[in-house]
Design a protein around this motif. Structure first.
Motif, short mmCIF file in Angstrom:
data_model
loop_
_atom_site.label_atom_id
_atom_site.label_comp_id
_atom_site.label_asym_id
_atom_site.label_seq_id
_atom_site.Cartn_x
_atom_site.Cartn_y
_atom_site.Cartn_z
N PRO A 12 0.73 -1.22 0.04
CA PRO A 12 0.12 0.07 -0.09
C PRO A 12 0.87 1.27 0.08
O PRO A 12 1.96 1.41 0.56
N ILE A 13 0.27 2.42 -0.72
CA ILE A 13 1.01 3.54 -0.58
C ILE A 13 1.06 3.95 0.82
O ILE A 13 0.04 4.18 1.46
N ARG A 14 2.14 4.66 1.42
CA ARG A 14 2.18 5.10 2.67
C ARG A 14 2.30 6.50 2.76
O ARG A 14 2.88 7.38 1.50
N GLN A 15 1.67 7.24 3.54
CA GLN A 15 1.80 8.59 3.64
C GLN A 15 3.07 9.24 4.15
O GLN A 15 3.68 8.53 5.25
N PRO A 16 3.77 10.24 3.55
CA PRO A 16 5.05 10.69 4.09
C PRO A 16 4.98 11.00 5.55
O PRO A 16 5.97 10.70 6.56
N CYS A 17 3.81 11.63 6.09
CA CYS A 17 3.74 11.85 7.51
C CYS A 17 3.59 10.57 8.36
O CYS A 17 4.05 10.63 9.54
N GLU A 18 3.08 9.71 7.76
CA GLU A 18 2.80 8.08 8.58
C GLU A 18 4.40 7.61 8.86
O GLU A 18 4.57 6.98 9.58
N VAL A 19 5.03 7.63 7.70
CA VAL A 19 6.47 7.27 7.68
C VAL A 19 7.36 8.27 8.65
O VAL A 19 7.96 7.53 9.46
N ALA A 20 7.14 9.27 8.64
CA ALA A 20 7.85 10.27 9.34
C ALA A 20 7.59 9.89 11.09
O ALA A 20 8.51 9.79 11.91
N ALA A 21 6.18 9.78 11.30
CA ALA A 21 5.92 9.47 12.67
C ALA A 21 6.54 8.08 13.29
O ALA A 21 7.20 7.93 14.46
N LYS A 22 6.43 7.05 12.45
CA LYS A 22 6.98 5.86 12.78
C LYS A 22 8.47 5.37 12.55
O LYS A 22 9.04 4.74 13.52
N GLU A 23 9.06 6.21 11.56
CA GLU A 23 10.57 5.99 11.31
C GLU A 23 11.58 7.23 11.39
O GLU A 23 12.62 6.91 11.99
N VAL A 24 11.02 8.26 10.88
CA VAL A 24 11.77 9.28 10.72
C VAL A 24 11.93 10.22 12.04
O VAL A 24 13.25 10.47 12.56
N MET A 25 10.94 10.36 12.80
CA MET A 25 11.11 11.39 13.93
C MET A 25 11.76 10.53 15.02
O MET A 25 12.42 11.24 15.81
N TYR A 70 17.59 6.03 10.39
CA TYR A 70 18.05 7.14 9.83
C TYR A 70 19.28 7.86 10.57
O TYR A 70 19.55 8.93 10.09
N MET A 71 19.53 7.33 11.60
CA MET A 71 20.40 8.26 12.52
C MET A 71 21.85 8.43 12.06
O MET A 71 22.12 9.71 11.84
N ALA A 72 22.40 7.59 11.47
CA ALA A 72 23.68 7.55 10.64
C ALA A 72 23.47 8.50 9.66
O ALA A 72 24.40 9.40 9.37
N SER A 114 14.02 15.60 4.16
CA SER A 114 15.11 15.22 3.42
C SER A 114 15.67 13.94 3.45
O SER A 114 16.23 13.57 2.71
N VAL A 115 15.16 13.11 4.86
CA VAL A 115 15.55 11.65 4.69
C VAL A 115 14.30 10.81 4.40
O VAL A 115 14.68 9.60 4.28
N ASN A 116 13.19 11.24 4.29
CA ASN A 116 11.98 10.51 4.37
C ASN A 116 11.76 9.96 2.71
O ASN A 116 11.50 10.84 1.85
N GLU A 117 12.19 8.92 2.29
CA GLU A 117 12.02 8.44 0.99
C GLU A 117 10.62 8.56 0.51
O GLU A 117 10.37 8.89 -0.66
#
Length: 137
Positions: A12-25, A70-72, A114-117
């Motif tokens: 499924p297509i994921r929303q950028p903010c969904e990825v941000a909340a779970k992975e980037v933030m 994404y820390m590194a 800038s890091v959220n694919e």
């Protein structure tokens, strides 16, 4: 046959903010915690208090057990790492004024986009909006 069809369907297509909340933030928080503890020499307890986290959460962030995706990428990029240091300094000097809060939000949104694919692929509202620093340019 039904199982085989199910496996062939695209994800499924994921929303950028969904990825941000779970992975980037979590990676941004981990990077800020890392800078506070390792560069600014705060204790994990003090960093936790400033970040509104538990000392155990800060320990997990700093030791790479949480937020590591994404820390590194953030800390090894000179521009992103400088933004993380700026965010850490805002947290250190934080007074509940709107300007500090807005600057912190702008920094974290810039790093996130800038890091959220997914944001890079499908677009991100932050990537197209005029940010305060662009209004004066």
């Amino acid at each position: 046959m039904k199982v085989k069809q199910h496996l062939q369907q695209p994800p499924p297509i994921r929303q950028p903010c969904e990825v941000a909340a779970k992975e980037v933030m979590p990676s941004i928080r981990a990077s800020i915690a890392y800078v506070l503890v390792n560069e600014f020499k705060l204790s994990k307890y003090e960093a936790a208090r400033l970040l509104g986290l538990t000392p155990a959460a800060v320990s997990n962030y700093v030791e790479g057990r949480r937020g590591e995706k994404y820390m590194a990428k953030i800390l090894n990029d000179k521009a992103k790492a400088e933004k993380i240091r700026e965010a850490a300094m805002i947290i250190l000097a934080y007074s509940s004024d709107a300007k500090s809060s807005e600057r912190f939000q702008n920094i974290t949104c810039a790093i996130c986009s800038s890091v959220n694919e997914v944001a890079q692929t499908y677009g991100c509202h932050y990537l197209t909006m005029k940010r305060p620093e662009q209004l004066h340019a």
